[in-house]
Scaffold this motif. Structure first.
Motif, mmCIF file in Angstrom:
data_model
loop_
_atom_site.group_PDB
_atom_site.id
_atom_site.type_symbol
_atom_site.label_atom_id
_atom_site.label_comp_id
_atom_site.label_asym_id
_atom_site.label_seq_id
_atom_site.Cartn_x
_atom_site.Cartn_y
_atom_site.Cartn_z
ATOM 1 N N GLU A 1 4.978 -6.509 -8.597
ATOM 2 C CA GLU A 1 5.402 -6.075 -7.307
ATOM 3 C C GLU A 1 6.626 -5.384 -7.442
ATOM 4 O O GLU A 1 6.760 -4.141 -6.823
ATOM 5 N N ALA A 2 7.671 -5.858 -8.362
ATOM 6 C CA ALA A 2 8.880 -4.931 -8.458
ATOM 7 C C ALA A 2 8.745 -3.812 -9.194
ATOM 8 O O ALA A 2 9.274 -2.618 -8.799
ATOM 9 N N LEU B 1 6.089 -1.930 -8.770
ATOM 10 C CA LEU B 1 5.455 -0.807 -7.780
ATOM 11 C C LEU B 1 6.643 -0.287 -6.920
ATOM 12 O O LEU B 1 6.613 0.798 -6.723
ATOM 13 N N GLU B 2 7.686 -1.076 -6.717
ATOM 14 C CA GLU B 2 8.716 -0.738 -5.730
ATOM 15 C C GLU B 2 9.676 0.313 -6.534
ATOM 16 O O GLU B 2 9.999 1.374 -5.858
ATOM 17 N N VAL B 3 9.743 0.111 -7.727
ATOM 18 C CA VAL B 3 10.615 1.214 -8.440
ATOM 19 C C VAL B 3 9.729 2.306 -8.681
ATOM 20 O O VAL B 3 10.408 3.421 -8.629
ATOM 21 N N GLN C 1 7.628 3.405 -6.373
ATOM 22 C CA GLN C 1 7.668 4.338 -5.145
ATOM 23 C C GLN C 1 8.503 5.575 -4.991
ATOM 24 O O GLN C 1 7.883 6.476 -4.714
ATOM 25 N N ASP C 2 9.690 5.309 -5.578
ATOM 26 C CA ASP C 2 10.750 6.706 -5.317
ATOM 27 C C ASP C 2 10.641 7.616 -6.430
ATOM 28 O O ASP C 2 11.194 8.430 -6.417
#
Lengths: 456, 124
Positions: B38-39, B41-43, B45-46
């Protein structure tokens, strides 16, 4: 009276005495005399009447009787017949006296004959009475003797019966003692076997965990190895730096390397301890029962065993996958329980749940995709801590749901289950912790195990 | 070259930083770390374009490495980053799945860092 009476006295007395002397080598002479006397009495009575000499015959008869009485009196062997003297003696004495008086002074005798006749009659009656009372006494004695004999016989029978009974009882007692000893031995053997089975069951459940534990140990070991290797590289670099001239040495780099080395050693120690505690936990699980209770975080214990069981199965069956949902109530606090024992219960329940999920996944080939899931929750209900483990696996058929806690009952293929897991779990929860274990299951839909434990 | 390492073990960061200390010091490679799928994917994303390579563990609580791979491949079909999978279970099942989802490589734990460096050189 007179002659016949005296004949009877003499005849009867001799008859009695001959019972002792006849064919008795101790009294050959006495017996001969008695024998002669016996014939003499018969001769006298016969002669007395035939030749009309009754009086002389009577006197002869008296003398024979006297001789017999004398024998009775003097011979020790005739002691039992002394009563005859008592009975017949007075009559005999008075009769003889009367005959003597009559012979010596017939005139005087005539003047007193009425008196003498009466006196003789009295002695006769006295003798008769004496005799009959004696017979009565003898009869009574005889009866008493018979009674006593019968009693003795009875007692003998009773004691024989008692002896027999005692023998039977002792025989039976010995038999029972032997049986008791055999039973005790069998019981001891059973106890030993039970202990061995429990230990084997523990080892079996440990086997289920082994792969999970190996996986858990592998990670810290990798770190230990990696940090050691990288530390050697750092040392190489440090040495290289120190060989340089003082002018070109980078002290900042040296400091950095040194602090990294310290950090690495800390990491090595940390992961070493991590592996250590896993091994320790494994050993604790296999150790022979130490059911010591202590305040325990049931949520953490449950989570730990759930993961171990899951990884254990995953290591064996890579294709197995399950969604794990946990919902632990924080307000249950620490519970007073034996962590090892409850741990064994948890391993059993989780292993069974994953087994049911795995079986269902293996057989699922319908159009709907089967998503194995396990839901674990703790909750405080009516002052009790309730732990629920719910799977959506194969479920338990209704016809065997009552048998699941029976020792040695298993549905797993031979060699895969000891059949003791749930039986021991049941004992641990109910007997060991005063709790309760319940199961609800629908075949093909899943199973829910519910354990409730007292809060204190 | 920036690499994203995804692993639930936090000490992976210290390990990579030391194993690649020369490369990092020379500015050849830089690392970012995420402790879950999950973490990660967050990283991404941008900053997806910054990362040349994603190195991900498979066995993680929550989203697994395979799931992460699948999402990366479906989310970023254009100019896809390279993805290498890492696992303690070096079995065919995982390998096939990883390859099917489009992994560029598959490495087993314990990680052989000289082999990894070799592969990185080839990749670049």
């Amino acid at each position: 009276m007179g002659l016949p009476t005296h004949f009877l006295i003499a005849f009867f007395t001799i008859q009695q005495l001959r019972k002792t002397t006849k064919d008795n080598p101790d009294f050959p002479e006495v017996d001969l005399y008695l024998h002669i006397g016996w014939y003499a009495t018969i001769g006298l009575i016969a002669g007395g009447y035939i030749f009309n000499i009754e009086q002389a015959a009577t006197i002869g008869m008296m003398l024979i009787s006297f001789a017999a009485m004398y024998q009775i009196h003097t011979t020790a062997a005739f002691q039992p017949y002394r009563y005859i003297i008592g009975i017949a003696g007075p009559y005999l004495g008075v009769s003889l006296l009367a005959q003597l008086i009559r012979f010596i002074a017939p005139d005087f005798y005539k003047s007193i004959d009425m008196f003498v006749e009466g006196f003789i009659l009295i002695t006769f009656v006295w003798g008769w009475a004496n005799w009959s009372s004696m017979r009565k006494q003898q009869k009574a004695l005889e009866e008493e003797r018979k009674k006593r004999e019968a009693e003795q016989e009875n007692n003998r029978l009773i004691s024989a019966q008692r002896d027999e009974l005692e023998y039977l009882v002792s025989e039976r007692t010995a038999e029972l003692t032997k049986q008791k000893e055999e039973l005790e031995r069998a019981l001891n053997e059973l106890k030993t076997t039970q202990a061995q089975l429990i230990q084997r069951e523990k080892m079996a459940s440990l086997g289920e965990l082994t792969a999970g534990i190996a996986h858990e140990i592998q990670n810290p070991l990798n770190f230990v190895n990696n940090f050691s290797e990288v530390s050697v590289e750092l040392l190489d670099e440090l040495e290289e730096e120190r060989r340089k001239d003082t002018s070109s040495r980078d002290e900042g780099l040296e400091d950095e390397i040194l602090s990294d080395l310290r950090q690495n050693l800390e990491k090595i120690s940390h992961h070493g301890h991590r592996a250590d505690s896993i091994v320790r936990g494994m050993m604790e699980h296999s150790r022979t029962s130490n059911g010591e209770k202590r305040p325990t975080d049931l949520n953490a214990l449950t989570d730990e065993y759930m993961k171990l069981a899951y990884h254990g199965l995953r290591a064996k069956d890579k294709s197995f996958n399950a969604q794990l949902f946990t919902k632990y109530a924080e307000n249950i606090g620490e519970i007073y329980l034996a962590p090892q024992e409850i741990g064994r219960v948890l391993i059993n329940l989780f292993s069974n749940a994953f087994y049911a999920l795995q079986e269902k996944q293996r057989n699922a080939n319908g159009p709907v995709v089967f998503q194995p899931s396990l839901k674990v929750s703790t909750q405080l209900e009516n002052g009790k801590v309730v732990l629920r483990i719910k799977d959506n696996g194969t479920g338990i058929p209704q016809e065997i749901i009552n048998k699941i806690y029976q020792p040695f009952f298993t549905t797993k293929p031979t060699g895969q289950g000891t059949g003791l897991g749930l039986s021991l779990s049941y004992d641990i929860i109910t007997k060991g912790h005063g709790g309760d274990i319940k199961v609800e299951s629908v075949e093909g839909m899943g199973t829910t195990f519910e354990i409730s434990l007292p809060k204190t | 070259m920036k690499i994203l390492v995804v692993d639930d073990e936090t000490d992976v960061k210290a390990l990579f930083e030391q194993r690649f200390r020369r490369e990092i010091r020379n500015g050849d490679i830089s690392f970012a770390f995420a402790h879950s799928g999950e973490a990660a994917l967050e990283v991404l994303q941008d900053h997806v374009s910054e990362f040349v390579l994603i190195l991900s563990d498979i066995n993680m609580p929550g989203m697994s490495g395979l799931e992460l791979l699948r999402r990366i491949r479906s989310t970023y079909p254009v100019a896809p980053p390279k993805v290498m999978m890492l696992t303690a279970y070096g079995d065919d099942e995982n390998y096939n799945q990883a390859m099917q989802y489009g992994a560029n490589d598959f490495l087993t734990k314990p990680l052989d860092f000289s082999l990894l460096k070799e592969k990185l050189k080839q990749t670049l």
